[in-house]
Scaffold this motif. Structure first.
Motif: not given
Length: 230
Positions: A3-5, A7, A85-86, A89-90, A92-93, A96
């Motif tokens: 993932f490269r989200p 947000q 999944e949410d 993704k957090w 990953y953020s 990142d």
């Protein structure tokens, strides 16, 4: 899976974080309420069904359970995910952001593992480092629950160490800051490289527990450069 989200509420200028430099950076974030509540509820409602993580961890902690594992299946652990999944993704953020803030270029991220430690009186985590499927990456400590007190200090009550997280730096010298032992609060989330040694000291409150979460993120950096030279 990578993932490269992007947000809107996770842009760097809006990120709530602090840092300390110990030769390498330790960044401290604040966990959003929905992530904090979701992870605590997952643990409290599914604890009996979650895989035991003791066999592959350094901690002297009976209550260690896995929420996510994406490494190779072996005798100690199999691939699984109980995390939404949410929330993934957090994670990953946040990682990142850490890499971008540290000016890391051209990298690939993969969550390797997520688990929860629930410590009671006398449990401890000896000095250790982390690794995932590869040796390069980022680890973390999230504070999910704390006892009201850590019990009596044997000596030097003016410098309490019961139940403390301590992270050791890779820099040295007379005026260098070589270790970090923060007064943690519920909702704190510390991110640091795999090879930074750290530990958690035992405490002596026999009525309450200390609950933390760890997320390991494998990071393959300089991806383009390595492919061009292969």
């Amino acid at each position: 899976k990578v993932f490269r989200p992007v947000q809107e509420n996770m842009k760097e200028e809006k990120m709530n974080f602090d840092f300390v430099f110990l030769g390498q950076s330790v960044l401290k974030y604040q966990v959003p309420l929905e992530v904090f509540v979701g992870l605590n509820e997952l643990y409290e409602t599914q604890k009996k069904h979650l895989p035991n993580a003791n066999k592959q961890l350094a901690g002297k902690i009976p209550d260690e359970v896995s929420l996510f594992y994406a490494g190779p299946t072996n005798k100690k652990m199999h691939t699984h995910s109980y995390v939404s999944e949410d929330i993934l993704k957090w994670f990953y953020s946040i990682f990142d952001h850490y890499l971008k803030w540290n000016k890391t270029q051209e990298y690939r991220m993969d969550i390797n593992s997520i688990w929860i430690n629930e410590m009671k009186a006398g449990d401890y985590n000896p000095v250790h480092i982390h690794r995932g499927t590869i040796f390069t990456g980022l680890s973390s400590v999230m504070i999910l629950k704390l006892p009201k007190d850590y019990g009596p200090e044997i000596s030097r009550s003016d410098q309490p160490m019961n139940g403390r997280l301590q992270i050791f730096g890779t820099g040295g010298g007379q005026f260098a800051k070589t270790d970090y032992s923060p007064e943690v609060r519920i909702g704190d989330f510390f991110v640091f490289p795999y090879d930074m040694r750290h530990c958690v000291y035992p405490f002596f409150n026999k009525k309450e527990k200390r609950r933390t979460l760890v997320c390991n993120m494998d990071v393959e950096y300089a991806v383009v450069a390595s492919r061009n030279t292969s």
